[in-house]
Design a protein around this motif. Structure first.
Motif, PDB file in Angstrom:
ATOM      1  N   GLU A 168       0.854  -1.185   0.000  1.00 26.46           N
ATOM      2  CA  GLU A 168       0.000   0.000   0.000  1.00 26.46           C
ATOM      3  C   GLU A 168       0.892   1.238   0.000  1.00 26.46           C
ATOM      4  OE1 GLU A 168      -3.678   1.780   2.610  1.00 26.46           O
ATOM      5  OE2 GLU A 168      -2.089   0.703   3.651  1.00 26.46           O
TER       6      GLU A 168
ATOM      7  N   THR B  29       0.552   5.309   0.622  1.00 24.44           N
ATOM      8  CA  THR B  29      -0.330   6.369   1.097  1.00 24.44           C
ATOM      9  C   THR B  29       0.277   7.728   0.756  1.00 24.44           C
ATOM     10  OG1 THR B  29       0.729   6.508   3.270  1.00 24.44           O
ATOM     11  CG2 THR B  29      -1.071   4.905   3.021  1.00 24.44           C
ATOM     12  N   LEU B  30      -0.533   8.747   0.893  1.00 26.25           N
ATOM     13  CA  LEU B  30      -0.052  10.103   0.659  1.00 26.25           C
ATOM     14  C   LEU B  30       1.066  10.451   1.643  1.00 26.25           C
ATOM     15  CD1 LEU B  30      -0.261  12.742  -0.877  1.00 26.25           C
ATOM     16  CD2 LEU B  30      -2.084  13.439   0.679  1.00 26.25           C
TER      17      LEU B  30
ATOM     18  N   ASP C 105       3.270   8.419   2.814  1.00 27.58           N
ATOM     19  CA  ASP C 105       4.482   7.773   2.304  1.00 27.58           C
ATOM     20  C   ASP C 105       5.114   8.605   1.193  1.00 27.58           C
ATOM     21  OD1 ASP C 105       4.075   5.549   3.979  1.00 27.58           O
ATOM     22  OD2 ASP C 105       2.863   4.529   2.443  1.00 27.58           O
TER      23      ASP C 105
END
Length: 139
Positions: free
Chosen positions: A49, A51-52, A54
């Motif tokens: 996954e 994410t923003l 990350d």
């Protein structure tokens, strides 16, 4: 008492030593940034996954590397680069901790981003309106 002029050999050796320490420090910062980015990539792949948060963290690492590159290339560090990093870090903090922050924490963090953005604009305006004199004066 009159001041003795500095020994040119001592000054030369000192400058060389400081320059070498500076390069070693920049290499350490670069390697640590690459390790941190690698660790973040491993976390993303293991979680399967992205994410923003990350992406923003990877962007911060990229900016740190760019800042090291600019410093190595020019010998000077534009003050705007750390300000950009600070803005992204505050935005990442808002994104990650939004659920745990109180209303005043959110407002104060957003205000911090706004203040830094205004500072960047002021610095940018100052550089375009009052550019540095790049020529050395003739003596």
């Amino acid at each position: 008492m009159s001041a003795h002029p500095p020994n040119s050999r001592v000054v030369t050796i000192s400058r060389s030593a400081l320059g070498a320490l500076e390069v070693v420090g920049l290499i350490v910062i670069s390697l640590a940034t690459l390790v941190a980015a690698g660790q973040e990539l491993v976390k993303m792949f293991s979680a399967m996954e992205v994410t923003l948060a990350d992406l923003l963290l990877l962007f911060i690492y990229l900016e740190v590397l760019a800042m090291v590159g600019v410093y190595l290339e020019s010998g000077a560090l534009p003050i705007r680069m750390p300000l950009y990093i600070a803005m992204v870090a505050l935005a990442r903090h808002l994104i990650l901790d939004m659920k745990h922050l109180g209303p005043w924490d959110i407002v104060s963090t957003a205000t911090g981003v706004l203040i830094i953005a205004v500072a960047v604009l002021a610095i940018r305006y100052g550089h375009t309106r009052f550019p540095y004199d790049t020529q050395k004066p003739d003596n």
